[in-house]
Design a protein around this motif. Structure first.
Motif, PDB file in Angstrom:
ATOM      1  N   LYS A 596      62.552  12.673  48.558  1.00 26.82           N
ATOM      2  CA  LYS A 596      63.853  12.941  47.952  1.00 26.82           C
ATOM      3  C   LYS A 596      64.393  11.688  47.257  1.00 26.82           C
ATOM      4  O   LYS A 596      64.903  11.748  46.131  1.00 26.82           O
ATOM      5  CB  LYS A 596      64.857  13.414  49.011  1.00 26.82           C
ATOM      6  CG  LYS A 596      64.577  14.779  49.599  1.00 26.82           C
ATOM      7  CD  LYS A 596      65.631  15.113  50.656  1.00 26.82           C
ATOM      8  CE  LYS A 596      65.353  16.444  51.341  1.00 26.82           C
ATOM      9  NZ  LYS A 596      66.359  16.727  52.407  1.00 26.82           N
ATOM     10  N   LEU A 597      64.287  10.550  47.948  1.00 28.07           N
ATOM     11  CA  LEU A 597      64.761   9.295  47.362  1.00 28.07           C
ATOM     12  C   LEU A 597      63.974   8.954  46.102  1.00 28.07           C
ATOM     13  O   LEU A 597      64.544   8.522  45.092  1.00 28.07           O
ATOM     14  CB  LEU A 597      64.637   8.153  48.368  1.00 28.07           C
ATOM     15  CG  LEU A 597      65.491   8.199  49.641  1.00 28.07           C
ATOM     16  CD1 LEU A 597      65.255   6.939  50.463  1.00 28.07           C
ATOM     17  CD2 LEU A 597      66.961   8.345  49.319  1.00 28.07           C
ATOM     18  N   ALA A 598      62.642   9.119  46.167  1.00 28.37           N
ATOM     19  CA  ALA A 598      61.795   8.778  45.024  1.00 28.37           C
ATOM     20  C   ALA A 598      62.110   9.676  43.827  1.00 28.37           C
ATOM     21  O   ALA A 598      62.150   9.212  42.679  1.00 28.37           O
ATOM     22  CB  ALA A 598      60.324   8.903  45.413  1.00 28.37           C
ATOM     23  N   THR A 599      62.346  10.955  44.091  1.00 32.34           N
ATOM     24  CA  THR A 599      62.700  11.878  43.008  1.00 32.34           C
ATOM     25  C   THR A 599      64.019  11.471  42.366  1.00 32.34           C
ATOM     26  O   THR A 599      64.154  11.460  41.134  1.00 32.34           O
ATOM     27  CB  THR A 599      62.792  13.315  43.550  1.00 32.34           C
ATOM     28  OG1 THR A 599      61.530  13.689  44.111  1.00 32.34           O
ATOM     29  CG2 THR A 599      63.168  14.294  42.443  1.00 32.34           C
ATOM     30  N   ALA A 600      64.989  11.128  43.199  1.00 31.87           N
ATOM     31  CA  ALA A 600      66.281  10.686  42.675  1.00 31.87           C
ATOM     32  C   ALA A 600      66.146   9.381  41.903  1.00 31.87           C
ATOM     33  O   ALA A 600      66.827   9.174  40.890  1.00 31.87           O
ATOM     34  CB  ALA A 600      67.273  10.521  43.821  1.00 31.87           C
ATOM     35  N   LEU A 601      65.242   8.506  42.351  1.00 38.42           N
ATOM     36  CA  LEU A 601      65.043   7.217  41.685  1.00 38.42           C
ATOM     37  C   LEU A 601      64.536   7.408  40.265  1.00 38.42           C
ATOM     38  O   LEU A 601      65.041   6.796  39.318  1.00 38.42           O
ATOM     39  CB  LEU A 601      64.067   6.359  42.491  1.00 38.42           C
ATOM     40  CG  LEU A 601      63.801   4.947  41.971  1.00 38.42           C
ATOM     41  CD1 LEU A 601      65.023   4.057  42.167  1.00 38.42           C
ATOM     42  CD2 LEU A 601      62.586   4.340  42.672  1.00 38.42           C
ATOM     43  N   VAL A 602      63.531   8.256  40.094  1.00 36.87           N
ATOM     44  CA  VAL A 602      62.933   8.413  38.765  1.00 36.87           C
ATOM     45  C   VAL A 602      63.794   9.281  37.852  1.00 36.87           C
ATOM     46  O   VAL A 602      63.722   9.157  36.622  1.00 36.87           O
ATOM     47  CB  VAL A 602      61.502   9.002  38.865  1.00 36.87           C
ATOM     48  CG1 VAL A 602      60.588   8.053  39.606  1.00 36.87           C
ATOM     49  CG2 VAL A 602      61.509  10.370  39.523  1.00 36.87           C
ATOM     50  N   ASN A 603      64.630  10.136  38.429  1.00 41.60           N
ATOM     51  CA  ASN A 603      65.451  11.029  37.610  1.00 41.60           C
ATOM     52  C   ASN A 603      66.868  10.507  37.395  1.00 41.60           C
ATOM     53  O   ASN A 603      67.666  11.163  36.716  1.00 41.60           O
ATOM     54  CB  ASN A 603      65.521  12.421  38.241  1.00 41.60           C
ATOM     55  CG  ASN A 603      64.166  13.110  38.243  1.00 41.60           C
ATOM     56  OD1 ASN A 603      63.316  12.819  37.398  1.00 41.60           O
ATOM     57  ND2 ASN A 603      63.963  14.031  39.173  1.00 41.60           N
ATOM     58  N   GLY A 604      67.173   9.356  38.008  1.00 28.86           N
ATOM     59  CA  GLY A 604      68.505   8.795  37.859  1.00 28.86           C
ATOM     60  C   GLY A 604      69.587   9.615  38.517  1.00 28.86           C
ATOM     61  O   GLY A 604      70.738   9.641  38.080  1.00 28.86           O
ATOM     62  N   GLN A 605      69.243  10.298  39.599  1.00 26.39           N
ATOM     63  CA  GLN A 605      70.198  11.154  40.282  1.00 26.39           C
ATOM     64  C   GLN A 605      70.977  10.378  41.347  1.00 26.39           C
ATOM     65  O   GLN A 605      70.576   9.295  41.777  1.00 26.39           O
ATOM     66  CB  GLN A 605      69.464  12.324  40.950  1.00 26.39           C
ATOM     67  CG  GLN A 605      68.711  13.214  39.977  1.00 26.39           C
ATOM     68  CD  GLN A 605      67.775  14.181  40.699  1.00 26.39           C
ATOM     69  OE1 GLN A 605      67.259  13.891  41.768  1.00 26.39           O
ATOM     70  NE2 GLN A 605      67.568  15.347  40.085  1.00 26.39           N
ATOM     71  N   THR A 606      72.068  10.962  41.766  1.00 25.63           N
ATOM     72  CA  THR A 606      72.834  10.426  42.886  1.00 25.63           C
ATOM     73  C   THR A 606      72.554  11.283  44.106  1.00 25.63           C
ATOM     74  O   THR A 606      72.656  12.510  44.048  1.00 25.63           O
ATOM     75  CB  THR A 606      74.344  10.442  42.586  1.00 25.63           C
ATOM     76  OG1 THR A 606      74.591   9.638  41.431  1.00 25.63           O
ATOM     77  CG2 THR A 606      75.126   9.893  43.771  1.00 25.63           C
ATOM     78  N   ILE A 607      72.197  10.632  45.197  1.00 22.00           N
ATOM     79  CA  ILE A 607      71.837  11.362  46.405  1.00 22.00           C
ATOM     80  C   ILE A 607      72.976  11.255  47.410  1.00 22.00           C
ATOM     81  O   ILE A 607      73.714  10.260  47.440  1.00 22.00           O
ATOM     82  CB  ILE A 607      70.511  10.815  46.983  1.00 22.00           C
ATOM     83  CG1 ILE A 607      69.844  11.838  47.885  1.00 22.00           C
ATOM     84  CG2 ILE A 607      70.712   9.503  47.710  1.00 22.00           C
ATOM     85  CD1 ILE A 607      68.387  11.533  48.183  1.00 22.00           C
ATOM     86  N   GLU A 608      73.153  12.291  48.218  1.00 21.70           N
ATOM     87  CA  GLU A 608      74.204  12.273  49.233  1.00 21.70           C
ATOM     88  C   GLU A 608      73.984  11.111  50.194  1.00 21.70           C
ATOM     89  O   GLU A 608      72.861  10.859  50.637  1.00 21.70           O
ATOM     90  CB  GLU A 608      74.216  13.590  50.006  1.00 21.70           C
ATOM     91  CG  GLU A 608      74.703  14.787  49.208  1.00 21.70           C
ATOM     92  CD  GLU A 608      76.186  14.707  48.889  1.00 21.70           C
ATOM     93  OE1 GLU A 608      76.940  14.118  49.694  1.00 21.70           O
ATOM     94  OE2 GLU A 608      76.583  15.207  47.820  1.00 21.70           O
ATOM     95  N   SER A 609      75.077  10.417  50.542  1.00 23.78           N
ATOM     96  CA  SER A 609      74.943   9.227  51.401  1.00 23.78           C
ATOM     97  C   SER A 609      74.620   9.595  52.836  1.00 23.78           C
ATOM     98  O   SER A 609      74.005   8.813  53.562  1.00 23.78           O
ATOM     99  CB  SER A 609      76.223   8.403  51.360  1.00 23.78           C
ATOM    100  OG  SER A 609      77.325   9.170  51.812  1.00 23.78           O
ATOM    101  N   GLY A 610      75.018  10.799  53.290  1.00 23.19           N
ATOM    102  CA  GLY A 610      74.718  11.242  54.644  1.00 23.19           C
ATOM    103  C   GLY A 610      75.719  10.737  55.660  1.00 23.19           C
ATOM    104  O   GLY A 610      76.653   9.993  55.345  1.00 23.19           O
ATOM    105  N   PRO A 611      75.536  11.085  56.947  1.00 21.33           N
ATOM    106  CA  PRO A 611      76.492  10.689  57.998  1.00 21.33           C
ATOM    107  C   PRO A 611      76.408   9.194  58.288  1.00 21.33           C
ATOM    108  O   PRO A 611      75.327   8.617  58.308  1.00 21.33           O
ATOM    109  CB  PRO A 611      76.033  11.512  59.209  1.00 21.33           C
ATOM    110  CG  PRO A 611      74.569  11.734  58.972  1.00 21.33           C
ATOM    111  CD  PRO A 611      74.410  11.876  57.488  1.00 21.33           C
ATOM    112  N   GLN A 612      77.546   8.570  58.495  1.00 23.75           N
ATOM    113  CA  GLN A 612      77.578   7.133  58.763  1.00 23.75           C
ATOM    114  C   GLN A 612      77.117   6.845  60.199  1.00 23.75           C
ATOM    115  O   GLN A 612      77.485   7.556  61.137  1.00 23.75           O
ATOM    116  CB  GLN A 612      78.995   6.588  58.574  1.00 23.75           C
ATOM    117  CG  GLN A 612      79.460   6.558  57.127  1.00 23.75           C
ATOM    118  CD  GLN A 612      78.705   5.530  56.309  1.00 23.75           C
ATOM    119  OE1 GLN A 612      78.557   4.383  56.699  1.00 23.75           O
ATOM    120  NE2 GLN A 612      78.204   5.958  55.160  1.00 23.75           N
TER     121      GLN A 612
END
Length: 762
Positions: A596-612
């Motif tokens: 998921k992170l890699a896909t967001a990295l190459v597509n310039g997407q913003t990923i949900e930060s998730g629970p702290q």
């Protein structure tokens, strides 16, 4: 007609524009930093082996935080910090980020800052926030925590303030003799078809980044290579960076020596060289000079800075070299193999036992039986490969700086896994540790009747476990085939025993990608994660990466959650599988989230930060007793010499000659000597004139500082300094100095120093 003279503002604008144009798209802003994080060198349990008897009592060599920042001139940036510590800590990361926010706003956040540990098992513990990891240190140790937070912050500040145009180069190569698989029976449970792809059962590749300032040349190197920080044994009590810290020290010294205008100890005036030459010709004269310098009485240090004398601090050292950890989960530096200490025979292959006992099975390093020599050898092997890669690094990193980060609750994560005929949705589990965990490893065996590979457990230890918490049937089923010894994920008294929310992170510098993982991936687990990310990057629509991508795993980063094995290795339940907290699908969960992170990295997407993740600092409990008072016998002062060198002593260089001096001392917890030194070797410069040059300190591998009390609760203590004279030491007159600080009954702290008699090195 003459042209009008250009205005000063116009000229300045033109120069600025030209400077910006000269910074090509392949150049970055780069900065590096380094700061002392040695911490308390007495009374504190060391982090790594969970051996309550392994209490710090001195310094082998000092620990450091080393940082680099790479930034686009007007865009993204990433910061990576390598700690000479066992692992990163969630609470340390939280507090560092709070400090960075107060300094720089949103310039450095959890998204673009990675904090990674080298996994030395010879550093002070007590700086993590979860109960499991601070039990043996008697809870939270504020000194350990504060010095690491301060050191990380200062290393990043140095890197930030030194940012300037530069380039980053990458190189990689095989290092064959610095690690072996300590759980080969588990590795063999991976599919044969997968194992056949790889030549070795551990990763042998070292990947190195070379940082080159556009004006001043090389300023740093950071590399990633997988081998455990366990060359130092579970009985060692001296603070040490183990093999990776050793390699860093050797690499920084190597660069200092190869620089055109530098020598090991700085430039030495020609008259001094002449004096030393004359001394070599007249040993009796040298001894006569040495005899004129007797040991001094211990005395308070009137200027506190005098106690911070340090060779490297005063030598304008600027080159930073870090040896970072990778997927070291099943990789041991004890490359000679594991043997029974009673018979000398190899340990049982499947369980690493000797006649059924794990306590007798130990791995042997290349310097066996000398663990300091093993540490040096494995460190030197890493250094030699790194220096070779550094000299030959020609591939320049080009392209964007990027990053992605998310917090993920691994205690209840749904994961889609491949099954014959399709996919199946499974779940991870709340954290739990198996019986094989208590057996330890061949690097540091456990105790009692535990053994690696135990997938059943036994009734007695289950009764003991149930006093703390009895795992429910759902947890038992989820963790199978692991028999649960400690149900840490569901233990909340007095606060959380294990993490559930973990950070996952990708950093990108051009075609170089760092996967920040909060645990110890085994060899095959790391390979699967790297290949999964590689497939995403290579198949991206932009084709920006293609096959020209370098992917490294930075283990033990941002927080700590023990081990990650493959599903097949988990089934075997050796130490690594028993320490994989979130059940058999832990690796699949990581692969899913990193894709998921890699896909967001190459597509310039913003990923949900998730629970702290939780901040548990206010809940921490410390049972470590404070220093009450330091005293000396009547007629003796702090810093006085208790055991001096013999009169007219002469020592030959090389051959293992060692000088030992013992001082009346005080507890090192009174002053950590951060960016200073407890021990110093000085050489006489002006013959009989009296000027002494610091040449070795307690950051040198040849100098050890050992602290002890005559009895366990005694307020008296000694500081023993051992100097093994290097072959490279110059002939001349030397002395040994000790720095410390004592605490009075009323709580005041007074620094002191002491000096040995002089002696000759010939």
């Amino acid at each position: 007609m003459a042209s009008p003279a250009p205005s000063m503002a116009f000229l300045l604008s033109l120069l600025l524009f030209a400077g910006m144009c000269s910074l090509s798209s392949s150049d970055y802003l780069i900065g590096v930093g380094s700061y002392d994080i040695t911490g308390p060198a007495a009374d504190v349990n060391m982090m790594g082996y969970a051996n309550s008897d392994q209490i710090a009592s001195g310094v082998h060599f000092r620990l450091r935080a080393r940082a680099f920042i790479v930034a686009e001139p007007r865009g993204n940036r990433v910061a990576f910090v390598n700690l000479d510590a066992c692992m990163a800590s969630q609470i340390v990361t939280i507090k560092v980020l709070e400090r960075l926010k107060s300094r720089y706003g949103d310039l450095y956040t959890e998204k673009n800052v990675a904090i990674s540990g080298i996994h030395t098992h010879a550093g002070p513990g007590g700086y993590l926030q979860y109960v499991t990891y601070i039990v043996t240190s008697l809870g939270f140790v504020r000194q350990s925590f504060d010095v690491i937070v301060d050191g990380i912050e200062q290393s990043i500040v140095q890197a930030h303030e030194s940012l300037r145009p530069g380039s980053v180069f990458v190189n990689s190569g095989e290092l064959l003799d610095a690690g072996v698989n300590r759980s080969p029976s588990a590795y063999l449970n991976n599919p044969a078809s997968e194992r056949s792809i790889y030549k070795y059962d551990v990763d042998k590749e070292m990947a190195l980044l070379k940082f080159v300032d556009s004006r001043s040349g090389p300023i740093a190197s950071f590399n990633w290579f997988a081998t455990h920080g366990t060359s130092m044994s579970r009985t060692n009590s001296l603070i040490s960076g183990d093999n990776k810290g050793t390699a860093a020290r050797l690499m920084e010294d190597w660069f200092q020596q190869r620089a055109p205008v530098r020598t090991e100890m700085g430039e030495i005036p020609r008259r001094v060289s002449t004096l030393v030459s004359d001394m070599n010709k007249n040993h009796s004269r040298l001894l006569e000079i040495a005899a004129s310098y007797k040991s001094s009485k211990g005395q308070p240090v009137t200027n506190p800075l005098d106690a911070k004398v340090r060779v490297r601090k005063d030598s304008s050292r600027s080159f930073v070299s870090a040896f970072c950890q990778s997927n070291c989960g099943d990789v041991s530096p004890n490359v000679l193999g594991a043997f029974c200490i009673d018979t000398g025979l190899p340990c049982d292959f499947n369980h690493s036992t000797c006649n059924g006992k794990n306590e007798l099975c130990y791995g042997r390093g290349p310097g066996y039986p000398d663990e300091f020599e093993s540490t040096r050898i494995i460190g030197e092997r890493q250094f030699k490969k790194a220096s070779e890669l550094f000299n030959k690094a020609t591939e320049q990193l080009k392209g964007r700086i990027g990053y992605q980060h998310a917090y993920v609750d691994f205690s209840k994560l749904e994961v889609s896994v491949s099954k014959p005929g399709g996919f199946e949705t499974v779940k991870t589990c709340p954290a739990a540790m198996g019986f094989g965990f208590a057996a330890g490893t061949t690097d540091g065996p456990g105790a009692f009747d535990f053994r690696q590979g135990d997938d059943k457990g036994n009734a007695f230890w289950k009764l003991v476990r149930n006093v703390l918490r009895t795992p429910g049937p759902e947890q038992v089923e989820c963790q199978k085939p692991k028999p649960i010894l400690l149900d840490t994920g569901e233990m909340k008294i007095p606060y959380d025993w294990a993490p559930s929310i973990l950070p996952v992170q990708i950093l990108r510098i051009g075609q170089f990608v760092i996967l920040s993982v909060p645990g110890e991936f085994t060899t095959m687990a790391g390979r699967r994660l790297r290949e999964a990310v590689r497939s995403v990057l290579a198949s991206s629509a932009s084709k920006e990466f293609g096959n020209n991508v370098h992917i490294v795993i930075a283990g033990l980063t941002n927080t700590y959650s023990q081990y990650v094995t493959t599903f097949e290795e988990y089934e075997v339940q050796r130490y690594e599988g028993a320490s994989t907290l979130y059940g058999p699908h832990t690796l699949s969960a990581y692969i899913q989230e990193f894709k998921k992170l890699a896909t967001a990295l190459v597509n310039g997407q913003t990923i949900e930060s998730g629970p702290q993740p939780p901040d548990l600092l206010s809940k921490q409990i410390s049972l470590l007793a404070p220093v009450v008072v330091d005293v000396t016998p009547l007629g003796v002062s702090f810093g006085d010499v208790k055991s001096d060198v013999a009169p007219n002593s002469r020592f030959a260089r090389g051959g293992g000659a060692q000088v030992n001096v013992t001082f009346w001392s005080a507890c090192p917890r009174n002053d950590l000597m951060t960016e200073g030194s407890f021990a110093l070797v000085e050489r006489l410069i002006d013959g009989g004139g009296g000027r002494w040059l610091p040449v070795y300190d307690d950051d040198d591998l040849c100098l050890k500082f050992k602290w002890s009390r005559p009895t366990r609760l005694s307020p008296e203590s000694y500081g023993r300094i051992e100097w093994r004279i290097p072959d490279s030491a110059s002939a001349g007159v030397y002395r040994i100095r000790h720095f410390g600080a004592s605490k009075s009954l009323l709580g005041s702290i007074t620094t002191f120093s002491g000096t040995s008699s002089a002696f000759a090195v010939v």
